[in-house]
Design a protein around this motif. Structure first.
Motif, PDB file in Angstrom:
ATOM      1  N   THR A  53       0.811  -1.239   0.007  1.00 54.17           N
ATOM      2  CA  THR A  53       0.013  -0.036  -0.046  1.00 54.17           C
ATOM      3  C   THR A  53       1.079   1.133   0.208  1.00 54.17           C
ATOM      4  O   THR A  53       2.116   1.168   0.061  1.00 54.17           O
ATOM      5  N   TYR A  54       0.424   2.490  -0.058  1.00 48.87           N
ATOM      6  CA  TYR A  54       0.973   3.750  -0.038  1.00 48.87           C
ATOM      7  C   TYR A  54       0.283   4.533   0.644  1.00 48.87           C
ATOM      8  O   TYR A  54      -0.777   4.485   1.074  1.00 48.87           O
ATOM      9  N   VAL A  55       1.204   5.802   1.178  1.00 45.79           N
ATOM     10  CA  VAL A  55       0.904   6.918   1.655  1.00 45.79           C
ATOM     11  C   VAL A  55      -0.060   7.656   0.661  1.00 45.79           C
ATOM     12  O   VAL A  55       0.640   8.295  -0.146  1.00 45.79           O
ATOM     13  N   HIS A  56      -1.153   7.991   1.010  1.00 42.81           N
ATOM     14  CA  HIS A  56      -2.011   8.658  -0.299  1.00 42.81           C
ATOM     15  C   HIS A  56      -2.227  10.230   0.259  1.00 42.81           C
ATOM     16  O   HIS A  56      -2.763  10.953  -0.657  1.00 42.81           O
ATOM     17  N   ARG A  57      -1.996  10.563   1.446  1.00 46.98           N
ATOM     18  CA  ARG A  57      -2.397  11.970   1.959  1.00 46.98           C
ATOM     19  C   ARG A  57      -0.987  12.330   2.907  1.00 46.98           C
ATOM     20  O   ARG A  57      -0.853  11.728   3.814  1.00 46.98           O
ATOM     21  N   SER A  58      -0.661  13.736   2.544  1.00 47.82           N
ATOM     22  CA  SER A  58       0.183  14.331   3.552  1.00 47.82           C
ATOM     23  C   SER A  58      -0.256  15.500   3.519  1.00 47.82           C
ATOM     24  O   SER A  58      -0.183  16.184   2.488  1.00 47.82           O
ATOM     25  N   VAL A  59      -0.288  16.188   4.772  1.00 53.13           N
ATOM     26  CA  VAL A  59      -0.622  17.399   4.928  1.00 53.13           C
ATOM     27  C   VAL A  59       0.582  18.148   5.920  1.00 53.13           C
ATOM     28  O   VAL A  59       0.612  17.616   7.062  1.00 53.13           O
ATOM     29  N   GLU A  60       1.338  19.107   5.397  1.00 53.90           N
ATOM     30  CA  GLU A  60       2.383  19.586   6.062  1.00 53.90           C
ATOM     31  C   GLU A  60       2.352  19.838   7.673  1.00 53.90           C
ATOM     32  O   GLU A  60       1.199  20.800   7.968  1.00 53.90           O
ATOM     33  N   ASP A  61       3.087  19.420   8.352  1.00 54.72           N
ATOM     34  CA  ASP A  61       2.750  19.944   9.924  1.00 54.72           C
ATOM     35  C   ASP A  61       1.571  19.436  10.244  1.00 54.72           C
ATOM     36  O   ASP A  61       1.181  19.880  11.617  1.00 54.72           O
ATOM     37  N   PHE A  62       0.998  18.445   9.671  1.00 56.38           N
ATOM     38  CA  PHE A  62      -0.372  18.012  10.278  1.00 56.38           C
ATOM     39  C   PHE A  62      -0.542  16.487  10.434  1.00 56.38           C
ATOM     40  O   PHE A  62      -0.474  16.008  11.544  1.00 56.38           O
ATOM     41  N   ILE A  63      -0.629  15.754   9.362  1.00 56.69           N
ATOM     42  CA  ILE A  63      -0.800  14.305   9.297  1.00 56.69           C
ATOM     43  C   ILE A  63       0.044  13.590   8.003  1.00 56.69           C
ATOM     44  O   ILE A  63       0.080  14.301   7.113  1.00 56.69           O
ATOM     45  N   ILE A  64       0.183  12.413   7.850  1.00 60.11           N
ATOM     46  CA  ILE A  64       0.457  11.723   6.911  1.00 60.11           C
ATOM     47  C   ILE A  64      -0.715  10.469   7.263  1.00 60.11           C
ATOM     48  O   ILE A  64      -1.003   9.864   8.272  1.00 60.11           O
TER      49      ILE A  64
END
Length: 255
Positions: A71-82
């Motif tokens: 699987t893969y990391v589909h979402r990353s928000v800076e200084d918030f979450i992955i």
């Protein structure tokens, strides 16, 4: 008063079977430390199986079935979450098969370094396979939003170096990408596995149910100040990957 009847051999057998099944499930749910083996490095997470047993058992079910492999990391928000646990990738993106949603367990706070379950907006008890790591202290928002997001473990050792490095990558939409420029993103050029942050596997490395005894997770005290919420049909599925991201990735990888 009538005397109770003695249990039949069948009833005794069924009861024994249920006891054994429950004991087996409890043993499986005590796989407390797991290792995320990613294309950007490995890190370990200590699960809170004693305090969030339903969530941990659900997560470990996906682990034991191998659902998180490739699987893969589909979402990353800076200084918030992955965020991950939604899609596999083998030449193209495919949604992984999910199990039934689970009950919410908002015991601990969404502070930096914790892992929590993603869910559908407006549906408190809707978590299935998707998880996210808190990069910063998100307690003021996520401890209350949508009934509170269930924190069920925390990164241990030097693991946040890997998590933070993933969060620092450039994104296409909200997908963290490697060796993939903003121009390539805007033009919708083909992406390959090497461009994605892959979760090669998540494996159990310590099944001691007391391995979290020395940890001091922060309790979610904010949730105690509001009335319990029930599921409703309102709200967008904001915490799940927008379908547009999946469609876009398929468009870039299927010739």
């Amino acid at each position: 008063m009538k005397a109770s009847r003695a249990a039949t051999p069948l009833a005794t057998s069924v009861a024994t079977g249920l006891t054994i099944a429950a004991a087996t499930l409890a043993t499986q749910a005590h796989a407390t430390i797991v290792e995320f083996q990613t294309s950007q490095g490995s890190f370990q997470v200590n699960l809170f199986d004693q305090k969030t047993p339903t969530t941990v058992a659900n997560f470990l079910g996906y682990v034991e079935r191998g659902d998180y492999q490739s699987t893969y990391v589909h979402r990353s928000v800076e200084d918030f979450i992955i965020q991950g646990g939604a899609y596999s990738f083998d030449g193209q993106a495919e949604a992984i098969e999910t199990q039934a949603p689970i009950i919410n367990e908002p015991v601990f706070s969404n502070v930096a370094g914790t892992i929590a379950m993603a869910k559908v907006g407006g549906k408190v008890n809707s978590a299935t396979s998707q998880w996210f790591f808190n990069i910063a202290d998100n307690s003021a928002n996520l401890d209350l939003q949508n009934g509170g997001f269930t924190v069920f473990g925390q990164v241990i050792g030097e693991g946040m170096k890997v998590v933070n490095a993933i969060n620092a990558l450039q994104t296409c939409g909200e997908i963290p990408m490697l060796d993939y420029s903003a121009e390539q993103c805007s033009q919708g050029e083909d992406a390959v596995r090497a461009n994605l942050v892959m979760i090669n596997d998540i494996v159990v490395i310590d099944n001691d149910p007391n391995s979290a005894i020395d940890l001091t997770p922060v309790e979610n005290t904010l949730i105690d100040e509001v009335e319990p919420q029930s599921d409703s049909d309102s709200g967008a599925a904001w915490w799940f990957a927008p379908l547009a991201l999946l469609v876009a990735l398929r468009r870039r990888t299927v010739r």
